[in-house]
Design a protein around this motif. Structure first.
Motif, PDB file in Angstrom:
ATOM      1  N   ALA A 190       0.850  -1.198   0.000  1.00 52.22           N
ATOM      2  CA  ALA A 190       0.000   0.000   0.000  1.00 52.22           C
ATOM      3  C   ALA A 190       0.884   1.245   0.000  1.00 52.22           C
ATOM      4  O   ALA A 190       0.925   1.999   0.986  1.00 52.22           O
ATOM      5  CB  ALA A 190      -0.937  -0.006   1.197  1.00 52.22           C
ATOM      6  N   GLN A 199       1.465   8.799   2.207  1.00 49.08           N
ATOM      7  CA  GLN A 199       0.594   9.832   2.740  1.00 49.08           C
ATOM      8  C   GLN A 199       0.711   9.944   4.259  1.00 49.08           C
ATOM      9  O   GLN A 199       0.738  11.042   4.821  1.00 49.08           O
ATOM     10  CB  GLN A 199      -0.861   9.560   2.348  1.00 49.08           C
ATOM     11  CG  GLN A 199      -1.809  10.709   2.658  1.00 49.08           C
ATOM     12  CD  GLN A 199      -1.470  11.940   1.837  1.00 49.08           C
ATOM     13  OE1 GLN A 199      -1.742  11.999   0.653  1.00 49.08           O
ATOM     14  NE2 GLN A 199      -0.851  12.930   2.471  1.00 49.08           N
ATOM     15  N   GLU A 200       0.776   8.802   4.925  1.00 50.17           N
ATOM     16  CA  GLU A 200       0.917   8.809   6.385  1.00 50.17           C
ATOM     17  C   GLU A 200       2.221   9.504   6.796  1.00 50.17           C
ATOM     18  O   GLU A 200       2.241  10.318   7.730  1.00 50.17           O
ATOM     19  CB  GLU A 200       0.896   7.376   6.912  1.00 50.17           C
ATOM     20  CG  GLU A 200       1.060   7.274   8.421  1.00 50.17           C
ATOM     21  CD  GLU A 200       1.118   5.834   8.898  1.00 50.17           C
ATOM     22  OE1 GLU A 200       1.618   5.619  10.011  1.00 50.17           O
ATOM     23  OE2 GLU A 200       0.665   4.926   8.155  1.00 50.17           O
ATOM     24  N   GLN A 214      -1.843  13.710  -4.143  1.00 47.09           N
ATOM     25  CA  GLN A 214      -1.143  12.472  -4.479  1.00 47.09           C
ATOM     26  C   GLN A 214      -0.938  12.362  -5.989  1.00 47.09           C
ATOM     27  O   GLN A 214      -1.817  12.741  -6.772  1.00 47.09           O
ATOM     28  CB  GLN A 214      -1.941  11.249  -3.998  1.00 47.09           C
ATOM     29  CG  GLN A 214      -2.117  11.163  -2.504  1.00 47.09           C
ATOM     30  CD  GLN A 214      -2.927   9.953  -2.089  1.00 47.09           C
ATOM     31  OE1 GLN A 214      -3.682   9.383  -2.877  1.00 47.09           O
ATOM     32  NE2 GLN A 214      -2.778   9.533  -0.846  1.00 47.09           N
ATOM     33  N   GLU A 270      -0.777   4.847   0.673  1.00 47.01           N
ATOM     34  CA  GLU A 270      -1.157   5.054   2.064  1.00 47.01           C
ATOM     35  C   GLU A 270       0.075   5.297   2.934  1.00 47.01           C
ATOM     36  O   GLU A 270       0.071   6.172   3.811  1.00 47.01           O
ATOM     37  CB  GLU A 270      -1.948   3.859   2.582  1.00 47.01           C
ATOM     38  CG  GLU A 270      -3.333   3.723   1.980  1.00 47.01           C
ATOM     39  CD  GLU A 270      -3.339   3.032   0.615  1.00 47.01           C
ATOM     40  OE1 GLU A 270      -2.235   2.807   0.045  1.00 47.01           O
ATOM     41  OE2 GLU A 270      -4.430   2.729   0.117  1.00 47.01           O
TER      42      GLU A 270
END
Length: 312
Positions: free
Chosen positions: A201, A207-208, A233, A204
């Motif tokens: 992923a 982004q985290e 993104q 994700e």
């Protein structure tokens, strides 16, 4: 929503172009901090790539033990030798010296860089983290790209008592967004997460990390993704396995730094740099095959690719 990075995307997101009468300062000054006794080539790869991406002025700060070699290999650059630790990193005094020469209080006309890249070829993780934290206040307002060992600043292991401002690393955030360029293994190390989970992923995970550190994160891989702290993104698919070679990441970081020096935003330079790097690999594979071309050959492809991708 995730934006695909394609030729059409890039043409609509055109890079800043110098005016006809610009001098080298107008084209952009890039400062690259990196290299070591064992890896002087990394900073040279990044520097060459920054010039091929269009930067007009280049300064390199590298280990004093290899600075003469680097200066001879890259005659276009000003090369500054920095004092080294016993483990091959730079002493924290390097931050004071570079800040006095090029930082936000230097007061010297034309000295301030339009982009600073820190990390290629650096050793001694603890010293490198301390150096990055010491550089941050001295170069506030300068777009910053952190690559390789310099990304360890977000976990700052080793000697925190040497930091001029002690940091709570569990809650550390950059005051001004920087660009970080990890691959999955590096992001796993920085976040203490499982590499396979990041590979499963990547958007994700990027982004985290972007939100956690207030950083633009370009997570490199077969599909490279970019995430910003505010939730934007992008992703790019392209290139080939030939790009998985020593020095390739240093070259990509240099391309991005050169584009930032020209005036591109960090996220724009990341998107363009990733696409240019991948396209260069595709061009080289036509001539040499997918396996066997060298990282040093990537940069020479960039000027023609920039012309190809320029708006009509």
């Amino acid at each position: 929503m995730t934006t695909e990075i394609t030729a059409a995307t890039l043409r609509e997101w055109a890079l800043p172009e110098p005016s006809f009468d610009d001098d080298k300062e107008g084209r952009g000054h890039v400062l690259i901090v990196g290299g070591s006794r064992e890896m002087p080539g990394a900073v040279m790869l990044a520097a060459t790539a920054a010039l091929r991406a269009g930067a007009g002025k280049l300064t390199m700060a590298t280990a004093a033990s290899v600075a003469p070699l680097v200066a001879t290999a890259i005659p276009e650059a000003r090369v500054i030798g920095l004092a080294e630790t016993n483990s091959g990193g730079f002493t924290v005094e390097a931050a004071r010296r570079l800040g006095d020469m090029f930082g936000n209080t230097s007061g010297k006309a034309g000295s301030k860089p339009g982009a600073m890249l820190v990390g290629p070829g650096m050793q001694d993780d603890a010293a490198t983290a301390e150096l990055v934290h010491a550089l941050l206040p001295r170069f506030a307002g300068t777009p910053l790209i952190l690559d390789a060992a310099a990304m360890g600043a977000v976990r700052a292991q080793g000697e925190p008592h040497l930091l001029e401002e002690p940091k709570d690393m569990e809650h550390f955030r950059f005051r001004e967004a920087v660009l970080m360029t990890p691959h999955a293994g590096e992001l796993a190390h920085l976040t203490r997460r499982d590499k396979e989970r990041i590979c499963d992923a990547p958007l994700e995970a990027a982004q985290e990390a972007a939100r956690r550190w207030n950083a633009i994160v370009a997570l490199k891989g077969a599909t490279t993704v970019i995430a910003t702290p505010d939730g934007q993104q992008w992703q790019h698919q392209g290139g080939n396995v030939g790009l998985a070679i020593s020095g390739s990441g240093d070259t990509l970081a240099g391309i991005i730094a050169g584009l930032v020096a020209r005036g591109a935003t960090l996220e724009q330079a990341a998107a363009w740099g990733i696409a240019l790097h991948a396209s260069a690999g595709e061009q080289l594979s036509i001539r040499y095959g997918v396996l066997g071309y060298l990282a040093r050959e990537i940069s020479a492809e960039i000027p023609a690719l920039l012309r190809t991708l320029a708006p009509a």
